[in-house]
Design a protein around this motif. Structure first.
Motif, PDB file in Angstrom:
ATOM      1  N   ARG A   1     -20.376  34.224 -17.597  1.00  0.00           N
ATOM      2  CA  ARG A   1     -19.497  33.232 -18.212  1.00  0.00           C
ATOM      3  C   ARG A   1     -20.217  31.906 -18.385  1.00  0.00           C
ATOM      4  N   GLU A   2     -20.882  31.478 -17.315  1.00  0.00           N
ATOM      5  CA  GLU A   2     -21.481  30.150 -17.341  1.00  0.00           C
ATOM      6  C   GLU A   2     -22.642  30.076 -18.318  1.00  0.00           C
TER       7      GLU A   2
ATOM      8  N   VAL B   1     -13.607  34.581 -21.845  1.00  0.00           N
ATOM      9  CA  VAL B   1     -13.648  33.139 -22.040  1.00  0.00           C
ATOM     10  C   VAL B   1     -14.885  32.577 -21.386  1.00  0.00           C
ATOM     11  N   ARG B   2     -15.573  31.695 -22.070  1.00  0.00           N
ATOM     12  CA  ARG B   2     -16.708  31.082 -21.409  1.00  0.00           C
ATOM     13  C   ARG B   2     -16.200  30.043 -20.415  1.00  0.00           C
TER      14      ARG B   2
ATOM     15  N   GLU C   1     -12.734  25.720 -18.219  1.00  0.00           N
ATOM     16  CA  GLU C   1     -12.719  24.537 -17.362  1.00  0.00           C
ATOM     17  C   GLU C   1     -12.164  23.355 -18.147  1.00  0.00           C
ATOM     18  N   ARG C   2     -12.591  23.248 -19.411  1.00  0.00           N
ATOM     19  CA  ARG C   2     -12.131  22.123 -20.227  1.00  0.00           C
ATOM     20  C   ARG C   2     -10.627  22.216 -20.473  1.00  0.00           C
ATOM     21  N   ARG C   3     -10.145  23.466 -20.727  1.00  0.00           N
ATOM     22  CA  ARG C   3      -8.710  23.639 -20.961  1.00  0.00           C
ATOM     23  C   ARG C   3      -7.927  23.209 -19.722  1.00  0.00           C
ATOM     24  N   LEU C   4      -8.435  23.592 -18.549  1.00  0.00           N
ATOM     25  CA  LEU C   4      -7.770  23.198 -17.300  1.00  0.00           C
ATOM     26  C   LEU C   4      -7.739  21.676 -17.180  1.00  0.00           C
TER      27      LEU C   4
ATOM     28  N   PRO D   1     -11.429  31.805 -13.892  1.00  0.00           N
ATOM     29  CA  PRO D   1     -12.085  30.507 -14.103  1.00  0.00           C
ATOM     30  C   PRO D   1     -11.321  29.341 -13.464  1.00  0.00           C
ATOM     31  N   VAL D   2      -9.995  29.389 -13.475  1.00  0.00           N
ATOM     32  CA  VAL D   2      -9.233  28.282 -12.884  1.00  0.00           C
ATOM     33  C   VAL D   2      -9.392  28.285 -11.362  1.00  0.00           C
ATOM     34  N   TRP D   3      -9.450  29.503 -10.780  1.00  0.00           N
ATOM     35  CA  TRP D   3      -9.734  29.583  -9.344  1.00  0.00           C
ATOM     36  C   TRP D   3     -11.114  29.003  -9.053  1.00  0.00           C
TER      37      TRP D   3
END
Ligand SMILES: [Zn+2]
Length: 372
Positions: A87-88, A105-106, A111-114, A245-247
């Protein structure tokens, strides 16, 4: 991709062989011709199970930290962190989806969406959301709704745990005692291990208890020093968890920040502000100020990061505008060796890099607390 093909037990052998040929061709193309010829299929497959350095082309630029990376764990199972690395580093999605369902999702996008969601919140809601990321990252739908309350509808970052086969053990899942997110179930031979991907190194791992099972959750026996008793939870559609990703980019850094705060509160001459939200809430999350009479005031503005790849993290931080203040990036203690690399990449951007343990020691020294 090759490691995934190697580790996929459902892949027909002929298909695996042809995929590995493709990947070997791609790998060879990155090497100078005289070296490429030396990498045959045997060397390729052996190389996948060793530190990656031997397979990689000679580094043109500063080390990518991949040289020491291992794709497989000691049981020959593909390591959990490989998923985050892909992902990263934005391994193309269609390629991933041939094997895994997760490569959607990348990291940076999610991260940006969060953080865009967080940025729209009032300072009060922001603090509440950050706390909820740690305290309620997974659970029963009703319980989550009650906890997240007014934020529930605005925070669409949950997925159904029953859709994650890697977390299921005979119809149950097990929350990590440190981060409360589903632990990973790994079967090898006749043993089944259950561990938190982020906290296994700190002793959160279990083994499935052998023998007579009733109708309830399979009992786990702790095998690590932090393996306190955990209770299985039914893996039904009524149980949700934050997306991976949110975790990783929301819950884990927040836990680092809370650990820092807990280590610093009560120190003499020291003020710790959590999520000050004075500039923009996501720019830094911890404000530490040490004012010893007669000495220069010391201030740290802290942003914790829990990326698997510090190379990818450097790439993301380089894209940020240069900040009007000095920022301290804090990594988990196990990434201590990466801090010099990251500091060098971020030169001139008013960012310094340290770890949780080092920052605690620096603040204790600044305020005159006795070393522990
Ligand atoms: Zn955990």
């Amino acid at each position: 991709m090759a490691a995934a093909a190697e580790s996929d037990p459902l892949l027909p052998p002929a298909r695996r062989a042809s995929m590995l040929m493709d990947y070997l061709g791609v790998l060879r193309a990155t090497h100078p011709p005289e070296r490429a010829a030396a990498i045959d299929m045997g060397a390729f497959r052996r190389g996948l199970r060793e530190p990656l350095g031997a397979l990689l082309p000679p580094a043109g630029e500063p080390a990518d930290r991949f040289d020491a990376l291992r794709l497989f764990d000691e049981h020959g199972v593909l390591r959990d962190a490989v998923e985050d690395l892909c992902r990263e580093h934005l391994v193309p999605h269609p390629a991933l989806e041939r094997h895994w369902t997760w490569g959607r999702v990348r990291a940076e996008q999610e991260e940006r969406r969060l953080y865009e969601t967080l940025r729209r919140l009032s300072p009060e809601e922001y603090r509440r959301a950050r706390t909820l990321l740690c305290e309620h990252p997974a659970g029963g739908l009703r319980e989550l709704r009650r906890a997240w309350d007014g934020l529930w509808m605005r925070f669409d970052f949950f997925e159904t745990v029953s859709d994650w086969p890697w977390s299921r053990l005979e119809g149950w899942w097990y929350p990590c005692p440190m981060c409360r997110w589903p632990m990973r179930v790994v079967a090898h031979g006749s043993t089944v291990d259950v561990r938190c991907e982020a906290h296994a190194a700190r002793g959160v791992h279990y083994r499935c208890a052998p023998g007579g099972r009733g109708s309830g959750p399979v009992p786990l026996v702790g095998t690590g020093r932090a393996a306190v008793a955990v209770q299985g939870v039914p893996a039904t559609t009524e149980h949700l968890a934050l997306t991976r990703p949110v975790w990783r980019y929301g819950t884990l850094p927040t836990l680092l920040e809370l650990a820092l705060r807990d280590a610093l509160v009560g120190l003499p001459h020291t003020r710790v502000g959590m999520w000050p939200g004075t500039v923009r809430p996501d720019e830094y999350d911890l404000h530490i100020e040490v004012t010893v009479p007669g000495r220069r005031r010391r201030v740290w503005r802290v942003d914790a990061k829990a990326w698997e790849s510090t190379t990818a993290l450097a790439g993301m931080l380089e894209q940020r505008d240069v900040l009007p203040y000095a920022l301290t990036i804090v990594l988990p203690d196990h990434q201590a060796d990466d801090r010099h690399f990251l500091t060098a990449r971020l030169r001139g951007r008013r960012m310094t890099v340290t770890t949780v343990g080092r920052l605690v020691a620096a603040v204790r020294a600044a305020c005159g607390a006795v070393p522990r």
